[in-house]
Every structure is written in structure tokens, then in C-alpha cells.
Design an enzyme around this catalytic site. Sequence first.
Site, PDB file in Angstrom:
ATOM      1  N   ARG A  46      27.468  11.198  14.330  1.00 37.50           N
ATOM      2  CA  ARG A  46      26.482  11.918  14.648  1.00 37.50           C
ATOM      3  C   ARG A  46      26.842  12.605  12.697  1.00 37.50           C
ATOM      4  O   ARG A  46      26.080  11.981  11.705  1.00 37.50           O
ATOM      5  CB  ARG A  46      25.442  13.509  14.696  1.00 37.50           C
ATOM      6  N   TYR A  98       0.540   6.910   3.422  1.00 43.93           N
ATOM      7  CA  TYR A  98       0.464   7.441   4.814  1.00 43.93           C
ATOM      8  C   TYR A  98      -0.197   7.829   5.861  1.00 43.93           C
ATOM      9  O   TYR A  98       0.717   8.977   5.777  1.00 43.93           O
ATOM     10  CB  TYR A  98       1.995   6.424   5.122  1.00 43.93           C
ATOM     11  N   ASP A 171       8.090   8.341  -1.799  1.00 37.87           N
ATOM     12  CA  ASP A 171       8.135   7.036  -1.182  1.00 37.87           C
ATOM     13  C   ASP A 171       8.095   5.303  -1.491  1.00 37.87           C
ATOM     14  O   ASP A 171       6.829   5.271  -2.045  1.00 37.87           O
ATOM     15  CB  ASP A 171       7.099   6.999   0.249  1.00 37.87           C
ATOM     16  N   LYS A 196      10.910  -1.733   7.227  1.00 40.98           N
ATOM     17  CA  LYS A 196       9.815  -2.192   5.864  1.00 40.98           C
ATOM     18  C   LYS A 196      11.049  -3.360   5.291  1.00 40.98           C
ATOM     19  O   LYS A 196      12.173  -4.147   5.818  1.00 40.98           O
ATOM     20  CB  LYS A 196       8.831  -1.965   5.254  1.00 40.98           C
TER      21      LYS A 196
HETATM   22  C1  LIG Z   1       4.580   3.471   3.127  1.00 43.68           C
HETATM   23  C2  LIG Z   1       5.245   3.741   4.883  1.00 43.68           C
HETATM   24  N1  LIG Z   1       6.209   5.045   4.317  1.00 43.68           N
HETATM   25  C3  LIG Z   1       6.930   5.424   5.488  1.00 43.68           C
HETATM   26  C4  LIG Z   1       6.893   4.922   7.323  1.00 43.68           C
HETATM   27  C5  LIG Z   1       7.469   5.093   8.176  1.00 43.68           C
HETATM   28  O1  LIG Z   1       8.489   4.637   7.768  1.00 43.68           O
HETATM   29  P1  LIG Z   1       8.890   4.647  10.057  1.00 43.68           P
HETATM   30  O2  LIG Z   1       7.851   3.815   9.918  1.00 43.68           O
HETATM   31  O3  LIG Z   1      10.080   3.668   9.902  1.00 43.68           O
HETATM   32  O4  LIG Z   1       8.808   5.970  10.512  1.00 43.68           O
HETATM   33  C6  LIG Z   1       5.869   3.480   6.463  1.00 43.68           C
HETATM   34  C7  LIG Z   1       5.533   3.021   8.309  1.00 43.68           C
HETATM   35  O5  LIG Z   1       4.253   2.408   8.436  1.00 43.68           O
HETATM   36  C8  LIG Z   1       5.229   3.370   5.871  1.00 43.68           C
HETATM   37  O6  LIG Z   1       4.228   2.420   5.509  1.00 43.68           O
END
Ligand SMILES: Cc1ncc(COP(=O)(O)O)c(C=O)c1O
Length: 375
Positions: A46, A98, A171, A196
Site C-alpha cells: 500500500r 464532472y 482535472d 481515460k
Molecule cells: C473529467 C473526469 N474526471 C474524473 C473522473 C473520475 O474518474 P474515474 O472514473 O477513473 O474514477 C471522470 C470519469 O469519467 C472524468 O470524466
Amino acid sequence: MRFETKAIHVGQDPDPTYGAVSVPIYQTSTYAQPGVGESKGYEYARTGNPTRTALQEAVAALEEGAGALAFSSGMGAEATFFSLLQAGAHVVLGDDVYGGTYRLVSKVLAPSMGLEFDAVDLTDVEAVKKAVRDETRVVWVETPTNPLLKIVDIAEIAEIAHEVGAWCAVDNTFASPYLQRPLTLGADAVIHSATKYLGGHSDVVGGVIAANDSQLLERLGFLQNAVGAVPGPQDCFLVLRGLKTLALRMEAHCRNAGRIAEMLAGHPKVKRVYYPGLPEHPGHDVAARQMSGFGGMVSFEMETEQEALDVCTRTKLFFLAESLGGVESLIEHPGRMTHASVAGSPLEVPATLVRLSVGIEHPEDLLEDLRQALA
Ligand SMILES: Cc1ncc(COP(=O)(O)O)c(C=O)c1O
């Protein structure tokens, strides 16, 4: 060293034991110690794992940060990042952030730790200046935004955040470090859903945070271990493998998305197209300045919700699926799928909206698929 080279070499020297050129998957939860109080750098998985270290070093280099930390998902990264804050802190978010981020802040952190927040249009500088206050600890930026592809001027927002002593966190999931490096524009932290574009093949869930400030990195490292939302070594391996082709993939995503946005903009059944590469997009100039390409995400509106739903079910190459950033093209209806959690909130998205994650297939095949779905 340039981006493409860093993606293949940083943190990824041949393994010292047998010279494996691909970073081994250290599938272990613990490490035999040479003596009490001694270690070869790792004690418990961890806290640290060599496959994870390789991924963290590579992402730090690509984001031009001093360090990076990997997590089990993008939300794991976000939850750990917000654990930096104390009860009663205030956060400013974009008004089409998001949905999962909004849910974390509004439904988990606000009730559990008294986190206060305002969701504002981050393209409106005056609104951001009004929203920040002495208690503001984070201004959370997404650009391009999901799913409306708004473009936020990172340098401008970072300056406003810094004036009140807040961090500007970006982000960078939609752009990837190949197209945009927020730390070089004044941001304090960069967060990714590595699920992604970083992973890029729709076969892994992961998250990353990169930063420059050594105190912030040290605190995040402490929280990574203390909170424990860490990725397994196999997942780190998959993201690392994805990174090696990030530059090539992003070039293809941008090329294909640009062609598709143009086709949609001229299509009689499409009411409106959201793509920062189109000159009429309100954020086009800022995007052209802070990004080196306009990305692989395209959203568009049909006249009615039913038409939007119909298009989503008629494509054959574009799979009807949530998520984005993989080599295969995806289509979805944000109102009923990815953004259903913000229905009824100020972040609700238009019911007529369709979102595309444009993959790296041949552009003519993708255009044909969309034309037949719209016919
Ligand atoms: C812009 C954005 N930030 C954060 C996330 C969250 O990521 P995760 O699905 O890997 O937890 C997403 C998921 O779709 C996203 O599109």
C-alpha cells in the site's frame, strides 16, 4: 528529453534483475527485509510498489511536475486530494464539472466535513473573483469540461486562486498532458482519471495527481498511504503501457474529432456542436493558446431528446457506453448516462445532448457511421 521519449523512458529503465525492458508487474503485497529496520526501498505494497513508482515517475515527467502519485481511480485521486482540506474549507468548482466530482463534493464532503462550495462558470472571471473568499482552499478547474467542452483559462484562474491563498487544481483528463500541461500555466495540482486517455484502451480504472510543490507532494504521499486508495501493480502496468503511445493516440484522436466536428457542424439535423477546435466555439482562442490540439471529445445537440436517444442507439462503430479516451469510439447520452447524477441540480445538462469520445479508427468509417445514424 521530449514528450514522446519521456513517455517511453522516464521511470522505465530495464529491470536491474534480468534486464526486462518492460517494467515488471511486482505482484506482491510485502517485501522480505534484509534486517530489522532495513529495506530495499519497499516494505508494504500500500505504501509503495516498484511498478507504481515507474508509473508515477513517468506521469510526473509528462506533466512537467516534480512528482506524481497514482490511485485506484480518478475518484480515488480526487477523494485523496480533498482530504488535504480541513473542516469548513470552501471550494470553488466549475458549473459543469464532472458529475462524479460534484457528487463527491456535494453529497459526501459537504455533509461529512462541512465543506462549503460554489459551482460557478469558470469562463466568467468576474464570477470567479466574486466566488473566492478567505476560506477558499481550492479552485477546481476542468478544461475542456465534461460534457459541454467549455474552455477555462488556467493561468487566469490560478492567479485568482493564489490571490486568496487557494490551490488551483486542474482535472486534465480530457486534454491529457500531451495537449495541455497545467502546472506550466500556474496550476498547483493536476488530477487525472487515468482510466481515460492515459490508459487509452478501456481496460483499466486508475487515477493520478501530479504537482510541483514539495510540501504538497509530501502531504499527498502521506495521504496516498493513509487513505489507501492505491492501484494494483497490474493496473499501473496497463497505464504505463498506455502512456507509451499517448502522443500517437492523441494526434489521431484530435485529427478524427476535428473531421467529425466539421461534419456535424454542417449537418441539417444537428442543432449545435461543441468542439473547441471550431473557430466559432467561445473558448477557441484560449484553447488555441493553452492546448497544442483540441482533443478527441465532441458533443452536439439534436432538436429533441428522442432524436438524441435515437442517434445513440443507431451507431454501429461508436459503441453506446460511458467513459472516454480509449482507442475505440464511444457515444452516449449524458443526461441519462454519465451525468444522470446531476439531474435536478444546477449542473443538469441538456436532454438533447449527445457526447462522442472519438477513437482512432479510420475517420471515413467513423463519418459514415455517424451519417447513417443521423439519416
Ligand atoms: C473529467 C473526469 N474526471 C474524473 C473522473 C473520475 O474518474 P474515474 O472514473 O477513473 O474514477 C471522470 C470519469 O469519467 C472524468 O470524466
